[in-house]
Design an enzyme around this catalytic site. Structure first.
Site, PDB file in Angstrom:
ATOM      1  N   ASP A 305      14.878  43.772  75.213  1.00 37.37           N
ATOM      2  CA  ASP A 305      15.885  42.838  75.509  1.00 37.37           C
ATOM      3  C   ASP A 305      17.190  43.503  74.816  1.00 37.37           C
ATOM      4  OD1 ASP A 305      14.724  41.979  73.149  1.00 37.37           O
ATOM      5  OD2 ASP A 305      16.178  40.373  73.211  1.00 37.37           O
ATOM      6  N   GLU A 306      18.359  43.170  75.357  1.00 35.35           N
ATOM      7  CA  GLU A 306      19.678  43.511  74.851  1.00 35.35           C
ATOM      8  C   GLU A 306      19.851  44.809  74.355  1.00 35.35           C
ATOM      9  OE1 GLU A 306      20.659  38.936  73.627  1.00 35.35           O
ATOM     10  OE2 GLU A 306      19.342  39.882  72.202  1.00 35.35           O
ATOM     11  N   ALA A 307      19.216  45.875  75.031  1.00 32.53           N
ATOM     12  CA  ALA A 307      19.237  47.256  74.392  1.00 32.53           C
ATOM     13  C   ALA A 307      20.570  47.870  74.977  1.00 32.53           C
ATOM     14  CB  ALA A 307      18.092  48.014  75.145  1.00 32.53           C
TER      15      ALA A 307
END
Length: 499
Positions: A305-307
């Site tokens: 997530d949220e890379a």
């Protein structure tokens, strides 16, 4: 107030005009085999508050008729109820609990304890009588995955705190413990081949505290405690983003060989492993090797997530190799919904975490996952997140997804949440507890209760027949149980608490 305040609501519960009272003569009778561990657990639970000896008597075939006022646990029920299903009969003849597996017996015991007076949850002896209302219950779960996530990376929690959390969740038939073990703020598990991950990367937390990490023996103790409660541990190693603790620990993981400082804030999306460097995959393979060896369950969560600092093409490249590494270790891949933007291994599980009323790209991620053959774990932030503020004045929690009141936690259904994702596409539900603002067991209690039971009922009980009014009244009776158990729960004004 309902007389049968059972959560999750059973598939079928029929009152019987009889009662059963536990006395000094009551025994726990069980068939020889795997059910004996459940009988021993039940005896430990009941002896403390009742003061009764409650001996466990094992035999080859306990009688299936009149139990003579005893509690009988029988592994003889037809397979039709599945692995976790059970039949519970309580009346003047005693208690008879039947299941096909020890796991089914354990789930049924949770119903039995909720039918006993609230004092059964007390740590010390209490006055009786220990009378149980007569009832016939037939029960089995709607979804196989009914999880709770504890983030031990933003703030670290000792083994005993995690075990307590497991016990609290198991009481509501939760069967998955997702441990978020790594993030920018801390790395919480010892890895022999990369020791500085824990000793240096685990040495801080949000706000700059001392942090900490689990030795392999401590992690095994958590896994074994969960297994004794028929709960599967799903470890999460969050990559390629949320990796500042790892990057700070090993300069060679960084382009140019320069490590960043350790991080104690709560912003996200600024860190990334290098998708083109072979050392990245050697590092990941070593970590996954050791985590897989420590974790007997079939799942391994790789975050994803949220890379935001990873180029989309590099993200897809990294995820392909990461999934292959996990598959080669015999584990099933679990990832946050962001991973659906890349090719997924067939059979993967994808966790939907954006708000239910989120944007079209958010909901499309869930549909993309299903299109690729993945199944979805539903964790909508505006309903399932245990770290959301109850209201604007709540002293703990975040509000990026809005406020999550007790009714919000209950008033949704996984199969109607996202257009194009239907019941057969859903593995189950999970309630994440992120810990940016949560620092101790009391904080965990306050944010978890009374919201976790709602998620438990959504995951277990049939959708048809659920109502907020029924749930609210049943939930109200659990306040006395939590008080007896020393749980520092939030007394929501939405619920008419008893006592």
């Amino acid at each position: 107030m309902t007389a049968f305040s059972v959560i999750p609501q059973p598939v079928s519960l029929t009152p019987v005009p009889e009662t059963c009272t536990l006395t000094a003569d009551t025994r726990i009778r069980v068939t020889h085999g795997p059910g004996e561990a459940v009988a021993a657990w039940l005896a430990t639970l009941l002896r403390r508050p009742t003061g009764h000896h409650l001996p466990v008597v094992a035999s080859s075939a306990p009688a299936v008729g009149d139990t003579g006022g005893d509690i009988a646990l029988l592994l003889d029920d037809p397979e039709r109820l599945g692995r976790e299903g059970h039949l519970l009969d309580i009346g003047h003849q005693g208690v008879r609990l039947r299941a096909h597996t020890a796991e089914g017996l354990f789930r049924g015991v949770q119903t039995l304890r909720q039918l006993l007076p609230p004092g059964v949850e007390h740590a010390g002896a209490r006055p009786g009588p220990w009378t149980i209302p007569g009832v016939r219950v037939e029960d089995h779960p709607r979804f196989a995955w009914r999880g709770v996530m504890l983030d031990v990376a933003r703030h670290f929690f000792a083994v005993d705190t995690v075990k307590r959390f497991i016990d609290q969740a198991a009481a509501y038939k939760i069967n998955i413990l997702h441990l978020h073990l790594t993030d920018d703020q801390g790395w919480r598990l010892a890895i022999d081949r990369w020791p500085r991950l824990a000793t240096y990367g685990g040495g801080t937390e949000v706000g700059g505290g001392a942090g900490g990490h689990y030795s392999k023996a401590e992690y095994r103790a958590i896994v074994e405690h969960a297994a004794a409660r028929h709960m599967t541990v799903v470890p999460e190693i969050d990559v390629p983003g949320h990796t500042n603790a790892a990057l700070a620990s090993y300069p060679e993981l960084n382009p140019g060989g320069r490590a960043p400082d350790r991080y104690t804030g709560i912003e996200v999306g600024f860190s990334s492993l290098d998708a083109h460097a072979e050392i990245t995959y050697r590092f990941l393979g070593d970590v996954i090797d050791e985590v897989a060896e420590l974790t007997p369950g079939p799942y391994l969560h790789i975050g994803g997530d949220e890379a935001h600092s990873t180029d989309p093409a590099d993200y897809a490249r990294f995820l392909a190799r990461a999934q292959r590494i996990i598959g080669e270790r015999g584990k099933t891949v679990v990832a946050w919904q962001d991973a659906a933007s890349a090719p997924l291994t067939r059979g993967a599980l994808v966790q939907y975490w954006r708000p239910a009323k989120g944007s079209e790209p958010d909901t499309r991620a869930a549909r993309d996952a299903v299109r690729q053959g993945a199944r979805v774990i539903m964790s909508p932030a505006d309903h399932a997140y245990l770290d959301g503020k109850y209201h604007s004045g709540t002293p703990l929690g975040l509000d990026w997804a809005g406020h999550v009141g007790v009714r919000d936690s209950y008033a949704w259904d996984p199969a109607t949440l996202v257009d194009g994702v239907e019941e057969q596409d859903i593995a189950g539900v999970e309630a994440p507890l992120w810990t940016e603002t949560v620092t101790g067991a009391g904080d965990i209690d306050f944010m978890t209760f009374p919201r976790l039971p709602a998620l438990a009922e959504i995951g277990w009980s049939p959708a048809r027949g659920r109502s907020w009014e029924s749930y609210r009244d049943r939930l109200a009776a659990h306040g006395a149980r939590w008080t007896a158990a020393g749980v520092a729960f939030y007394r929501s004004p939405e619920v008419p608490w008893a006592g």
